[in-house]
Design a protein around this motif. Structure first.
Motif, PDB file in Angstrom:
ATOM      1  N   SER A 189       0.836  -1.207   0.000  1.00  0.00           N
ATOM      2  CA  SER A 189       0.000   0.000   0.000  1.00  0.00           C
ATOM      3  C   SER A 189       0.866   1.251   0.000  1.00  0.00           C
ATOM      4  CB  SER A 189      -0.927   0.002   1.223  1.00  0.00           C
ATOM      5  OG  SER A 189      -1.884  -1.036   1.153  1.00  0.00           O
ATOM      6  N   THR A 212       1.017   4.181  -2.896  1.00  0.00           N
ATOM      7  CA  THR A 212       0.756   5.583  -2.568  1.00  0.00           C
ATOM      8  C   THR A 212       1.914   6.467  -3.015  1.00  0.00           C
ATOM      9  OG1 THR A 212      -0.598   4.942  -0.675  1.00  0.00           O
ATOM     10  CG2 THR A 212       0.264   7.187  -0.683  1.00  0.00           C
ATOM     11  N   PRO A 235      -0.772  10.955   2.658  1.00  0.00           N
ATOM     12  CA  PRO A 235      -1.040   9.656   2.033  1.00  0.00           C
ATOM     13  C   PRO A 235      -2.437   9.118   2.300  1.00  0.00           C
ATOM     14  CG  PRO A 235       1.137   9.672   3.016  1.00  0.00           C
ATOM     15  CD  PRO A 235       0.468  10.941   3.451  1.00  0.00           C
ATOM     16  N   VAL A 240      -5.571   3.423  -2.438  1.00  0.00           N
ATOM     17  CA  VAL A 240      -4.829   2.835  -3.549  1.00  0.00           C
ATOM     18  C   VAL A 240      -5.174   1.365  -3.744  1.00  0.00           C
ATOM     19  CG1 VAL A 240      -2.909   4.466  -3.474  1.00  0.00           C
ATOM     20  CG2 VAL A 240      -2.864   2.424  -2.010  1.00  0.00           C
TER      21      VAL A 240
END
Length: 286
Positions: free
Chosen positions: A190, A194, A209, A214
């Motif tokens: 992840s 990002t 973030p 995502v």
């Protein structure tokens, strides 16, 4: 079809690469911290080789510099390739982690790449310190000379990044209700997704973030901006769409060392072809 070149390489000792570096690159290497010299030299040379390959020119005809998309400074910002004859150069993104450097090159539009090393304890990321070439650092790293080293908001994510190993990377990178990326090392995946998006957007960690998802509900790569304040920076221009994928760095194999992700803005209705290869920088040493 849109084509994106991804080139990755194992880090080579800087002293072996110095003869192949340009004067500008040697100057940048001279400003690097002692522990960063090897990956910085490797990343700079790999970027120039990748741009030269994409443009069909000699590497000596390529210059890689930095430019901040917000203030225009050449002292920091996203990497930019220039060709000696003044012809258009492709978009460029760079990343490094302990033991590995990677670049992405695209003629179609903005592109972002991020690679991170899997820590032996599988809690968070092992950073390389200031990366000197990218647009953000992993949760356990700090600072650097890429675009947007600190997220917006006082204390917020910056403090969370320093606590990532203890409190969990999920508190740093996941949007409310967002699942980790599917597969092994999901939170680390992840994070790379990002970072790749924020590099392609040119914002780095100036955007929190947690302002974007995502992963879809099944953990597959998919981008959704969830914070309206981030839309001006992240929404695709008319005729373009976001494209996001994980990089195959063997993360699902026993003994895997790195994970990575690639993001790009591509024309609507198209899907890019990714030309992903390893480069032996040792062959260019000496």
């Amino acid at each position: 079809m849109t084509s994106i070149r991804v080139r990755r390489a194992a880090v080579v000792p800087a002293d072996a690469l110095v003869p192949r570096l340009s004067p500008d690159e040697r100057d940048r290497l001279g400003r690097a911290a002692p522990g960063d010299r090897n990956p910085v030299a490797s990343a700079l040379l790999l970027a120039r080789l990748a741009v030269a390959e994409a443009c069909g020119v000699d590497p000596g005809a390529v210059r890689v510099r930095r430019r901040c998309p917000r203030c225009g400074s050449a002292a920091h910002g996203v990497p930019v390739g220039d060709l000696a004859d003044g012809s258009p150069a492709p978009q460029l993104s760079m990343s490094r982690a302990p033991g590995l450097v990677a670049v992405a090159v695209s003629h179609a539009g903005p592109v972002g790449i991020d690679v991170e090393r899997i820590r032996p304890d599988a809690v968070g990321v092992e950073g390389a310190g200031p990366d000197g070439v990218g647009a953000g650092r992993p949760p356990s790293g700090a600072g650097g000379v890429g675009a947007g080293r600190r997220p917006s908001g006082a204390g917020g994510v910056g403090a969370g990044r320093r606590r990532a190993g203890a409190d969990g990377l999920g508190h740093v990178v996941l949007a409310p209700g967002e699942p980790p990326a599917a597969g092994p090392h999901g939170l680390l995946r992840s994070w790379t997704r990002t970072e790749a998006v924020l590099k392609a957007a040119g914002t780095g960690l100036a955007v929190d973030p947690r302002a974007l998802r995502v992963s879809d509900d099944d953990g597959r790569p998919a981008l959704l901006v969830v914070d309206p304040a981030a839309r001006p920076a992240l929404d695709a221009a008319p005729g373009l769409r976001w494209w996001l994928t994980d990089l195959d760095l063997g993360a699902r194999e026993p003994g895997a060392t790195h994970v990575g992700a690639l993001a790009a803005l591509v024309p609507v209705g198209t899907g890019p072809r990714v030309d992903h290869r390893a480069v032996d920088l040792a062959r260019h040493a000496g």
